[in-house]
Design an enzyme around this catalytic site. Sequence first.
Site, PDB file in Angstrom:
ATOM      1  N   LYS A 188      -3.860   8.995  -0.373  1.00  0.00           N
ATOM      2  CA  LYS A 188      -4.235   8.316  -1.732  1.00  0.00           C
ATOM      3  C   LYS A 188      -4.890   6.568  -1.707  1.00  0.00           C
ATOM      4  CE  LYS A 188      -1.830   3.683  -2.783  1.00  0.00           C
ATOM      5  NZ  LYS A 188      -3.304   3.190  -3.256  1.00  0.00           N
TER       6      LYS A 188
ATOM      7  N   GLU B  73       1.127 -13.523   8.117  1.00  0.00           N
ATOM      8  CA  GLU B  73      -0.009 -12.827   7.837  1.00  0.00           C
ATOM      9  C   GLU B  73      -0.449 -13.405   6.433  1.00  0.00           C
ATOM     10  OE1 GLU B  73      -0.654  -8.865   7.011  1.00  0.00           O
ATOM     11  OE2 GLU B  73      -2.298  -8.818   8.712  1.00  0.00           O
TER      12      GLU B  73
HETATM   13  P1  NDP Z   1       0.217  -3.169   0.666  1.00  0.00           P
HETATM   14  O1  NDP Z   1       0.771  -2.907   2.082  1.00  0.00           O
HETATM   15  O2  NDP Z   1       0.867  -3.541  -0.844  1.00  0.00           O
HETATM   16  O3  NDP Z   1      -0.704  -1.135  -0.260  1.00  0.00           O
HETATM   17  C1  NDP Z   1      -1.871  -1.045   1.298  1.00  0.00           C
HETATM   18  C2  NDP Z   1      -0.988   1.314   0.551  1.00  0.00           C
HETATM   19  O4  NDP Z   1      -0.128   0.587   0.266  1.00  0.00           O
HETATM   20  C3  NDP Z   1      -2.203   0.911  -0.709  1.00  0.00           C
HETATM   21  O5  NDP Z   1      -2.800   1.556  -0.744  1.00  0.00           O
HETATM   22  C4  NDP Z   1      -1.018   0.342  -1.725  1.00  0.00           C
HETATM   23  O6  NDP Z   1      -1.146   0.241  -2.508  1.00  0.00           O
HETATM   24  C5  NDP Z   1       0.180   1.563  -1.233  1.00  0.00           C
HETATM   25  N1  NDP Z   1       1.655   0.747  -1.643  1.00  0.00           N
HETATM   26  C6  NDP Z   1       1.363   0.014  -1.910  1.00  0.00           C
HETATM   27  N2  NDP Z   1       3.197  -0.269  -2.795  1.00  0.00           N
HETATM   28  C7  NDP Z   1       3.833   1.376  -2.222  1.00  0.00           C
HETATM   29  C8  NDP Z   1       4.844   1.732  -1.951  1.00  0.00           C
HETATM   30  N3  NDP Z   1       6.162   0.975  -2.474  1.00  0.00           N
HETATM   31  N4  NDP Z   1       4.750   2.972  -1.440  1.00  0.00           N
HETATM   32  C9  NDP Z   1       3.699   3.549  -1.128  1.00  0.00           C
HETATM   33  N5  NDP Z   1       2.516   3.450  -0.921  1.00  0.00           N
HETATM   34  C10 NDP Z   1       2.307   1.232  -1.466  1.00  0.00           C
HETATM   35  O7  NDP Z   1      -0.762  -4.639   0.580  1.00  0.00           O
HETATM   36  P2  NDP Z   1      -2.216  -5.633  -0.251  1.00  0.00           P
HETATM   37  O8  NDP Z   1      -2.671  -4.301  -0.582  1.00  0.00           O
HETATM   38  O9  NDP Z   1      -0.290  -5.155  -1.889  1.00  0.00           O
HETATM   39  O10 NDP Z   1      -1.695  -5.776   0.546  1.00  0.00           O
HETATM   40  C11 NDP Z   1      -0.499  -7.259   0.898  1.00  0.00           C
HETATM   41  C12 NDP Z   1      -1.041  -8.233   1.611  1.00  0.00           C
HETATM   42  O11 NDP Z   1      -0.460  -6.784   3.271  1.00  0.00           O
HETATM   43  C13 NDP Z   1      -2.332  -8.576   2.920  1.00  0.00           C
HETATM   44  O12 NDP Z   1      -2.148  -9.883   1.852  1.00  0.00           O
HETATM   45  C14 NDP Z   1      -2.243  -8.467   3.974  1.00  0.00           C
HETATM   46  O13 NDP Z   1      -1.141  -9.187   4.887  1.00  0.00           O
HETATM   47  C15 NDP Z   1      -1.096  -7.035   4.270  1.00  0.00           C
HETATM   48  N6  NDP Z   1      -2.116  -5.692   4.566  1.00  0.00           N
HETATM   49  C16 NDP Z   1      -2.333  -5.620   5.651  1.00  0.00           C
HETATM   50  C17 NDP Z   1      -2.695  -4.245   5.965  1.00  0.00           C
HETATM   51  C18 NDP Z   1      -3.741  -4.342   7.440  1.00  0.00           C
HETATM   52  O14 NDP Z   1      -5.189  -3.579   7.891  1.00  0.00           O
HETATM   53  N7  NDP Z   1      -2.808  -4.455   8.163  1.00  0.00           N
HETATM   54  C19 NDP Z   1      -3.828  -3.908   4.853  1.00  0.00           C
HETATM   55  C20 NDP Z   1      -4.257  -4.473   3.403  1.00  0.00           C
HETATM   56  C21 NDP Z   1      -3.001  -5.284   2.932  1.00  0.00           C
HETATM   57  P3  NDP Z   1      -2.398  -0.007  -3.984  1.00  0.00           P
HETATM   58  O15 NDP Z   1      -2.878  -0.857  -3.491  1.00  0.00           O
HETATM   59  O16 NDP Z   1      -3.235   1.281  -4.408  1.00  0.00           O
HETATM   60  O17 NDP Z   1      -1.337  -0.333  -5.021  1.00  0.00           O
END
Ligand code: NDP
Length: 503
Positions: free
Chosen positions: A194, A406
């Site tokens: 996904k 973060e």
């Molecule tokens: P998320 O952790 O929400 O998203 C990462 C992935 O998880 C996306 O594919 C998202 O789907 C999916 N996801 C969201 N909710 C669920 C759930 N309940 N169950 C399973 N999968 C889920 O990150 P965000 O995109 O919201 O970003 C928020 C914060 O996360 C950022 O500000 C940053 O601090 C951190 N982040 C850290 C990353 C890293 O590389 N360590 C990368 C991205 C974010 P979808 O986006 O389609 O809703």
Amino acid sequence: MTGPAPVPDRVREFLSRDHGHYIDGHWQRSSDAAMLESLNPATGRHLASIARGTVADVDDAVRAARRALTLPAWRELTPLARGELLHRLAELVDQYADELALIESLDNGKPMSVARAVDVGTTSKLFRYFAGWPSKFEGSTIPLSPRNNLEILNYTVHEPVGVVGAIVPWNFPVSMATWKLAPALAMGNTVVLKPAEDTSLSTLRLAELIGEAGFPPGVVNVVTGTGSVVGAAIAEHPDVDKVAFTGSTEVGRMITRAALGNMKRVSLELGGKSPHIALPDADPVEVAAAAAEGIFFNQGQTCTAGSRLYVHNDIYDDVMNALIDRARNIRVGPGTDPQTQMGPLVSSRQLATVSSYIDSGVEDGAVVVAGGGRPVDLPAGNVDGYFLEPTVLVETTHRMRVVREEIFGPVLVAMRWNDLDELVEMANDSPYGLAAGIWTGDLRAAHRIAGAIQAGTVWINCYNLTDPASPFGGFKQSGWGREMGRAVLEQYTETKSVWVNIT
Ligand code: NDP
């Protein structure tokens, strides 16, 4: 500015499709399926439509992946033949690298140069590196000390875990997908992937290339949609054997809880708040350049971003003057403009989150010395894009949210230090432990700090380098397990110990 590069017809046609899911080697979407709009972060306007996946779509994909595990065309492939498929995919990624990079830049906002060299460059490199492992990840023969004078031949073999659910974020879309796909496929697993809803397009193009490379149907499946539906369904699914996740620590926790149902294997690559440290002998101009690159690269949306800068008092003023100058001179604009050095943030939501962190820093007493707001000189077509100036905050302390949490945007917090023990204490004063950087010619001190810092990666006189051969992952709340290198192969295999009585 020279203006954005034109979009070739092939990419235009790709963007104009109503994208379905890639399941069992086919593109599918029920005729009444709801669609999600993917926006161009540089304009805030429509870019493409992708299918809003459902629990039923995830079920279909998991069934296809389970079936593919038993297909002779996959199960009986020799290790070399599996490696050849991965090599073929790497070649296709190289062949369509410019197109993939353009799609990535349009969808995520990042500069084309970054998309081409880092995202797409890493993707083909990863497939190539992991193409070598199927024929080399050996088991062992183990000398035992059995009772009753038995003679036992004991050996281990590595078997695929089974169906891997991969859930990836939006900051390096196709490359993050490949961090999971390449080792999973090298070890003979099948995958339900996904992508993030904001940035699914490059992964959908990669799925086309996976089909073209000749992977059997069902070996890789891509279901697009929201995290709360598609992501959660993968994490909970009783027929998924392992979930591999990159994203926020909060969602990592949710996934871990959901995975308990059938005791899935879980690997997590989560957030960071990485300390970037300058010792008194470091060259202030070099430190300023590294600190700017460490935080502003990829608009600060990098899990290893050097987001906490600790500069020794002796060079603090010189470093900060050079850094502020650099921050103010970074060219912010659409990623498709070759002059752009920093693009927009990925979404209006991310822009709002990052902006609210800046506000919270100021409320807590921090001082903005560079940036802090929206750029004023954007081209007319980009005024609704999600742009933010490269931002530097000083007078920050460890009590502030901007120092502890973060931010995931182009916001650096800078602090002074005097005493090495106190520095290490401050560097480790974080729930995260993903990475750290140290700048000095005093290698004895550098190694001492590297040994004392709680982080999965420590860079000395360099920053943000990764390589498929070197393990990557976090201490503390930055994750579970390691990606890349030999270390990741353990995360995509079960080890079987076979005992043969040869008495
Ligand atoms: P998320 O952790 O929400 O998203 C990462 C992935 O998880 C996306 O594919 C998202 O789907 C999916 N996801 C969201 N909710 C669920 C759930 N309940 N169950 C399973 N999968 C889920 O990150 P965000 O995109 O919201 O970003 C928020 C914060 O996360 C950022 O500000 C940053 O601090 C951190 N982040 C850290 C990353 C890293 O590389 N360590 C990368 C991205 C974010 P979808 O986006 O389609 O809703």
